[in-house]
Design a protein around this motif. Structure first.
Motif, PDB file in Angstrom:
ATOM      1  N   GLY A 257       0.711  -1.218   0.385  1.00 47.33           N
ATOM      2  CA  GLY A 257      -0.344   0.288   0.103  1.00 47.33           C
ATOM      3  C   GLY A 257       0.757   1.097   0.106  1.00 47.33           C
ATOM      4  N   GLU A 258       1.617   1.454   1.132  1.00 52.05           N
ATOM      5  CA  GLU A 258       2.350   2.397   0.992  1.00 52.05           C
ATOM      6  C   GLU A 258       3.292   2.517  -0.104  1.00 52.05           C
ATOM      7  OE1 GLU A 258       6.175   4.101   3.632  1.00 52.05           O
ATOM      8  OE2 GLU A 258       5.227   2.377   4.391  1.00 52.05           O
ATOM      9  N   CYS A 259       3.556   1.392  -0.737  1.00 53.32           N
ATOM     10  CA  CYS A 259       4.925   1.867  -2.274  1.00 53.32           C
ATOM     11  C   CYS A 259       3.950   2.232  -3.678  1.00 53.32           C
ATOM     12  CB  CYS A 259       5.217   0.390  -3.023  1.00 53.32           C
ATOM     13  SG  CYS A 259       6.867  -0.453  -1.369  1.00 53.32           S
ATOM     14  N   VAL A 260       2.418   1.373  -3.543  1.00 51.53           N
ATOM     15  CA  VAL A 260       1.588   2.264  -4.627  1.00 51.53           C
ATOM     16  C   VAL A 260       1.439   3.801  -4.348  1.00 51.53           C
ATOM     17  CG1 VAL A 260      -0.743   1.365  -5.384  1.00 51.53           C
ATOM     18  CG2 VAL A 260       1.459  -0.286  -4.815  1.00 51.53           C
ATOM     19  N   GLY A 261       1.236   3.640  -3.653  1.00 51.72           N
ATOM     20  CA  GLY A 261       0.669   5.384  -2.510  1.00 51.72           C
ATOM     21  C   GLY A 261       1.460   5.721  -3.581  1.00 51.72           C
ATOM     22  N   LEU A 262       3.312   5.487  -3.004  1.00 46.80           N
ATOM     23  CA  LEU A 262       3.661   6.766  -3.276  1.00 46.80           C
ATOM     24  C   LEU A 262       4.648   7.425  -4.329  1.00 46.80           C
ATOM     25  CD1 LEU A 262       6.849   5.762  -0.576  1.00 46.80           C
ATOM     26  CD2 LEU A 262       5.969   7.999  -0.718  1.00 46.80           C
ATOM     27  N   TYR A 263       3.763   5.609  -5.667  1.00 46.60           N
ATOM     28  CA  TYR A 263       4.293   5.719  -7.162  1.00 46.60           C
ATOM     29  C   TYR A 263       3.615   6.652  -7.473  1.00 46.60           C
ATOM     30  CZ  TYR A 263       5.101   3.351 -11.752  1.00 46.60           C
ATOM     31  OH  TYR A 263       4.961   3.349 -13.054  1.00 46.60           O
ATOM     32  N   ALA A 264       2.457   6.445  -6.821  1.00 47.46           N
ATOM     33  CA  ALA A 264       1.363   7.268  -7.493  1.00 47.46           C
ATOM     34  C   ALA A 264       0.555   8.120  -7.424  1.00 47.46           C
ATOM     35  CB  ALA A 264      -0.436   5.801  -6.759  1.00 47.46           C
ATOM     36  N   GLY A 265       1.525   8.860  -6.629  1.00 43.79           N
ATOM     37  CA  GLY A 265       1.246  10.071  -6.801  1.00 43.79           C
ATOM     38  C   GLY A 265       2.958  10.995  -8.041  1.00 43.79           C
TER      39      GLY A 265
END
Length: 266
Positions: free
Chosen positions: A217-225
């Motif tokens: 969740g954290e990795c995907v959220g950072l990348y999506a940013g």
């Protein structure tokens, strides 16, 4: 954001079946493992390459990456042979219309500074052909350079836009690097993100996405940013874990899990 899966998860599967699987499970792309035991590798001829392209185009599925096994930081070896290996991967990606090739560090136990310099020299030498071919070389966070900080040491020396990073979220986590630090290092150079899940650092048998301990969740959220036009690629390592569940039945729930993580991060 678009979704792909690696053929490492469906070892040996014929290309028509790979493409059909992507099509019916809602994945827009495929990362092709470029190894002689697979249908697609640098040894196939022009006719076979054209047939692969046709199969993907008929279904509207993209060939995201030619995932090679060149180890650019490896000590010693035949420089001419390694240069040819990189060239052949680039040519294969060009012929298939793939955006990227994947390479490993493979620095082993040598001095990190020496490994960095070797990798940077080899990647810089391959960059002009990659640019000419419309292909980007991605150094995966893996083995001797498993964290974002490790990869950044090499990429900073290369300094060429045609050479970037592939963020394997398992390896940065195993390297003890927090996702925010990985992302901060890799973001300026990032091609895309490989997602996966595992039970623990001691048991890396592949699991369904969300069933393990990786901070997806954290990795995907950072990348999506970084924007909405990137790729998330599920690298499910079935080839190395024969007893793991088969990937095809996991693909739809895996995509839905990623979609939920993206929605949560917006």
């Amino acid at each position: 954001m678009k979704f792909a899966f690696s053929t490492l998860g469906v070892p040996g599967l014929p290309i028509p079946e790979v493409v059909a699987l992507a099509d019916r499970t809602g994945y827009q792309g495929v990362e092709l493992r470029a190894h002689p035991e697979e249908p697609v590798h640098p040894g196939i001829g022009a006719g076979e390459r054209a047939a692969v392209v046709d199969e993907f185009e008929r279904h509207g599925v993209e060939i995201l990456t030619v995932a090679g096994y060149a180890r650019v930081a490896a000590e010693g070896g035949d420089e001419e042979e390694l240069s040819r290996e990189l060239d052949e991967l680039i040519w294969l990606a060009r012929d298939l219309g793939a955006s990227y090739i994947r390479v490993f560090p493979g620095g082993g136990d040598q001095d990190p500074g020496a490994a960095d310099a070797t990798a940077a020299r080899r990647l810089a030498a391959a960059a002009p052909l990659a640019a000419e071919s419309g292909v980007r070389i991605l150094l995966e966070t893996h083995d001797s350079h498993r964290t974002g900080a490790d990869a950044m040491r090499v990429l900073g020396l290369v300094g060429h836009q045609q050479v970037g990073a592939l963020w394997d979220v398992m390896h940065t986590w195993l390297g003890g690097e927090r996702p925010v630090a990985s992302h901060a290092s890799l973001s300026p150079h990032l091609g895309y993100v490989q997602v996966k899940d595992i039970a623990s650092a001691e048991d890396t048998t592949p699991l369904a996405l969300g069933a393990g301990v990786l901070p997806l969740g954290e990795c995907v959220g950072l990348y999506a940013g970084d924007g909405d036009d990137g790729w998330l690629c599920w690298e499910y390592e079935k080839r190395w874990y024969a007893d793991a569940a088969d990937l095809p039945g996991l693909l739809v729930p895996g995509r839905e899990h990623l979609e939920a993580l993206l929605a949560r991060g917006r």
